[in-house]
Write a protein that holds these residues in place. Sequence first.
Motif, PDB file in Angstrom:
ATOM      1  N   SER A   1       0.804  -1.214   0.000  1.00 54.09           N
ATOM      2  CA  SER A   1       0.000   0.000   0.000  1.00 54.09           C
ATOM      3  C   SER A   1       0.840   1.269   0.000  1.00 54.09           C
ATOM      4  O   SER A   1       0.306   2.373  -0.142  1.00 54.09           O
ATOM      5  CB  SER A   1      -0.923   0.006   1.229  1.00 54.09           C
ATOM      6  OG  SER A   1      -0.154  -0.070   2.415  1.00 54.09           O
ATOM      7  N   ASP A   2       2.166   1.142   0.141  1.00 54.10           N
ATOM      8  CA  ASP A   2       3.008   2.326   0.292  1.00 54.10           C
ATOM      9  C   ASP A   2       4.161   2.401  -0.706  1.00 54.10           C
ATOM     10  O   ASP A   2       4.659   3.479  -0.995  1.00 54.10           O
ATOM     11  CB  ASP A   2       3.568   2.362   1.720  1.00 54.10           C
ATOM     12  CG  ASP A   2       4.478   3.555   1.957  1.00 54.10           C
ATOM     13  OD1 ASP A   2       3.956   4.678   2.081  1.00 54.10           O
ATOM     14  OD2 ASP A   2       5.712   3.356   2.002  1.00 54.10           O
TER      15      ASP A   2
ATOM     16  N   ALA B   1       4.173   5.036  -3.440  1.00 54.22           N
ATOM     17  CA  ALA B   1       3.675   6.364  -3.085  1.00 54.22           C
ATOM     18  C   ALA B   1       4.489   7.441  -3.794  1.00 54.22           C
ATOM     19  O   ALA B   1       5.721   7.351  -3.894  1.00 54.22           O
ATOM     20  CB  ALA B   1       3.745   6.558  -1.574  1.00 54.22           C
ATOM     21  N   ARG B   2       3.805   8.459  -4.271  1.00 52.40           N
ATOM     22  CA  ARG B   2       4.466   9.521  -5.045  1.00 52.40           C
ATOM     23  C   ARG B   2       5.560  10.218  -4.228  1.00 52.40           C
ATOM     24  O   ARG B   2       6.566  10.668  -4.769  1.00 52.40           O
ATOM     25  CB  ARG B   2       3.424  10.519  -5.531  1.00 52.40           C
ATOM     26  CG  ARG B   2       3.985  11.618  -6.437  1.00 52.40           C
ATOM     27  CD  ARG B   2       2.908  12.383  -7.164  1.00 52.40           C
ATOM     28  NE  ARG B   2       2.346  11.575  -8.263  1.00 52.40           N
ATOM     29  CZ  ARG B   2       1.147  10.998  -8.222  1.00 52.40           C
ATOM     30  NH1 ARG B   2       0.388  11.125  -7.158  1.00 52.40           N
ATOM     31  NH2 ARG B   2       0.710  10.283  -9.254  1.00 52.40           N
ATOM     32  N   ARG B   3       5.381  10.322  -2.923  1.00 49.81           N
ATOM     33  CA  ARG B   3       6.371  11.025  -2.098  1.00 49.81           C
ATOM     34  C   ARG B   3       7.746  10.378  -2.188  1.00 49.81           C
ATOM     35  O   ARG B   3       8.763  11.061  -2.083  1.00 49.81           O
ATOM     36  CB  ARG B   3       5.913  11.092  -0.644  1.00 49.81           C
ATOM     37  CG  ARG B   3       5.907   9.756   0.100  1.00 49.81           C
ATOM     38  CD  ARG B   3       5.455   9.934   1.544  1.00 49.81           C
ATOM     39  NE  ARG B   3       5.570   8.708   2.303  1.00 49.81           N
ATOM     40  CZ  ARG B   3       4.674   7.726   2.273  1.00 49.81           C
ATOM     41  NH1 ARG B   3       3.587   7.854   1.510  1.00 49.81           N
ATOM     42  NH2 ARG B   3       4.838   6.633   2.994  1.00 49.81           N
TER      43      ARG B   3
END
Length: 261
Positions: A93-94, A97-99
Amino acid sequence: MALPSGLLGPLDPASDRAVFRQIADQLREAIAKGRLGEGEKLPSESELVEHYGVSRMTVRNSLSVLQGEGLVVSEHGKGVFVRLRPPLRRLASDRFARRHREQGKSAFTVEAEAAGVRSEVDSLEVGEEKPSADVAARLGSSRKVLVRRRRYLVDGRPVEFAASYLPLDIVRGTAITEPNPGPGGIYARLEESGHRLDRFDEEIRSRMPTPREARTLQLASGVPVFHLVRTAYDTEGRAVEVCDTLMAADAFVLSYQLPAQ
């Protein structure tokens, strides 16, 4: 030489289970309950022969069972050791991530840093080829694609081999065609070129590796693989990458967070 008290018990003479399997059962239980920890050396063949009063061949058959299950590894001239547990936790789920991309990190780098291990990539190949029928169906086109093949290592050990297939019309003239696509990897470059990512679809199967796959990942006997195929879609609904990944199953924990509504 006597074994530590409580490490292994006696054989059951009334059992109809073969003696070598009884020994394997006791060693497996000792590993499962932590009496034999990760990386710890198992009792030697001589110690097991003395403890159980059996032949050396019986002991070797027991150890072969555990090796076939991927629980232990044999090091020539040193002994048999409990296999290390998975070092990488793959957070589904991570990980994309765009970050992370904005920080110049690839998904694999993020996972390696979280596990406190050293990561690197080798066996990198970049070129053009005609996609397989499966890849073409996922991309929605049978035209030639750019292929990026690479092997990932953790602390010098191969743990994953991946091949990314990308449509040529969206990668020509970008750093994606270079061996090193730059900070954040190919997903960062895709977004820079106007293909903002919307979602990833993944399929995961578990199976035994082919002989070639076992050599590529340097797998011990009995260790299975995760075969993962991921398709990345942009906000326009176009499939912009198919990634076919083979992962050593003893090197990963697959972790998911799922909403309850």
